[in-house]
Design an enzyme around this catalytic site. Structure first.
Site, PDB file in Angstrom:
ATOM      1  N   GLN A  51      46.557  29.309  35.160  1.00 37.16           N
ATOM      2  CA  GLN A  51      46.578  28.679  33.844  1.00 37.16           C
ATOM      3  C   GLN A  51      47.982  28.242  33.438  1.00 37.16           C
ATOM      4  O   GLN A  51      48.152  27.520  32.462  1.00 37.16           O
ATOM      5  CB  GLN A  51      45.996  29.615  32.792  1.00 37.16           C
ATOM      6  CG  GLN A  51      44.509  29.843  32.982  1.00 37.16           C
ATOM      7  CD  GLN A  51      43.964  30.782  31.938  1.00 37.16           C
ATOM      8  OE1 GLN A  51      44.068  31.987  32.085  1.00 37.16           O
ATOM      9  NE2 GLN A  51      43.398  30.213  30.881  1.00 37.16           N
ATOM     10  N   CYS A  88      37.953  30.596  26.302  1.00 34.49           N
ATOM     11  CA  CYS A  88      39.039  30.471  27.284  1.00 34.49           C
ATOM     12  C   CYS A  88      40.182  29.661  26.688  1.00 34.49           C
ATOM     13  O   CYS A  88      39.958  28.645  26.035  1.00 34.49           O
ATOM     14  CB  CYS A  88      38.504  29.789  28.541  1.00 34.49           C
ATOM     15  SG  CYS A  88      39.725  29.591  29.854  1.00 34.49           S
ATOM     16  N   HIS A 130      36.824  37.752  33.714  1.00 28.26           N
ATOM     17  CA  HIS A 130      37.225  36.388  33.360  1.00 28.26           C
ATOM     18  C   HIS A 130      38.528  36.000  34.072  1.00 28.26           C
ATOM     19  O   HIS A 130      38.625  34.930  34.677  1.00 28.26           O
ATOM     20  CB  HIS A 130      37.376  36.299  31.835  1.00 28.26           C
ATOM     21  CG  HIS A 130      37.739  34.948  31.334  1.00 28.26           C
ATOM     22  ND1 HIS A 130      36.832  34.124  30.711  1.00 28.26           N
ATOM     23  CD2 HIS A 130      38.918  34.274  31.328  1.00 28.26           C
ATOM     24  CE1 HIS A 130      37.441  32.993  30.361  1.00 28.26           C
ATOM     25  NE2 HIS A 130      38.710  33.073  30.719  1.00 28.26           N
TER      26      HIS A 130
END
Length: 170
Positions: A51, A88, A130
């Site tokens: 990310q 998210c 996750h």
């Protein structure tokens, strides 16, 4: 330590599988620090290296004021099923109901390469799953049958728990 831009849905780096970490020096420590600062600034519950555009097996999760830094993590056991709202940081403004395992046990390494174990249920268990998905290039929307299942933040529906705040995972 710095707050870095979070890679958003549509950026191909979000789908890269993280490579195993084999060097536990300053670059890894700086990445873990940046992950924690960026996650807290967002704010979120977890954040994975992809990310931030880094295709390595590293993530951070903070639940109940306890920061977990996980390097080369792997789920070694899982039990039960739990369906709950999930969001998210790479897809801000949307949530969806996702079924995950109720409790998971993870083996990983810390920033110094020492073996650690983390077990979690509830928010921690969901966050572990996750973030580890992110390390495999997988997103929570991959569990949905249709993007129509996404719930915009602030949507009101008598049957939805959208009035209940849901923590954004990484």
């Amino acid at each position: 330590m710095s707050v870095r831009p979070i890679v958003m849905l549509g950026d191909p780096r979000l789908r890269l599988k993280g490579l195993p970490v084999d060097s536990f020096g300053r670059p890894l420590h700086e990445l873990l620090d940046d992950l924690a600062h960026t996650m807290r600034d967002a704010p979120g519950v977890g954040l994975a290296a992809p990310q931030l555009g880094e295709a390595v097996q590293a993530c951070v999760i903070e639940v109940s004021d306890q920061l977990h830094e996980l390097v080369n993590p792997m789920i070694v056991r899982a039990t039960g099923d739990d369906r709950d709202l999930e969001g998210c940081l790479s897809l801000p403004g949307y949530y969806a109901y996702v079924t995950r395992r109720e409790r998971v046990w993870v083996v990983a390494q810390n920033r110094f390469g020492r073996k650690i174990k983390v077990a979690g249920s509830g928010l921690l268990g969901r966050a572990l799953q996750h973030e580890l998905d992110h390390l495999e290039g997988k997103l929570f929307i991959d569990y949905l049958d249709s993007m129509d299942e996404l719930i915009p933040v602030g949507a009101s529906d008598e049957d939805e728990a959208s009035a209940v705040p849901v923590a954004a995972l990484g």
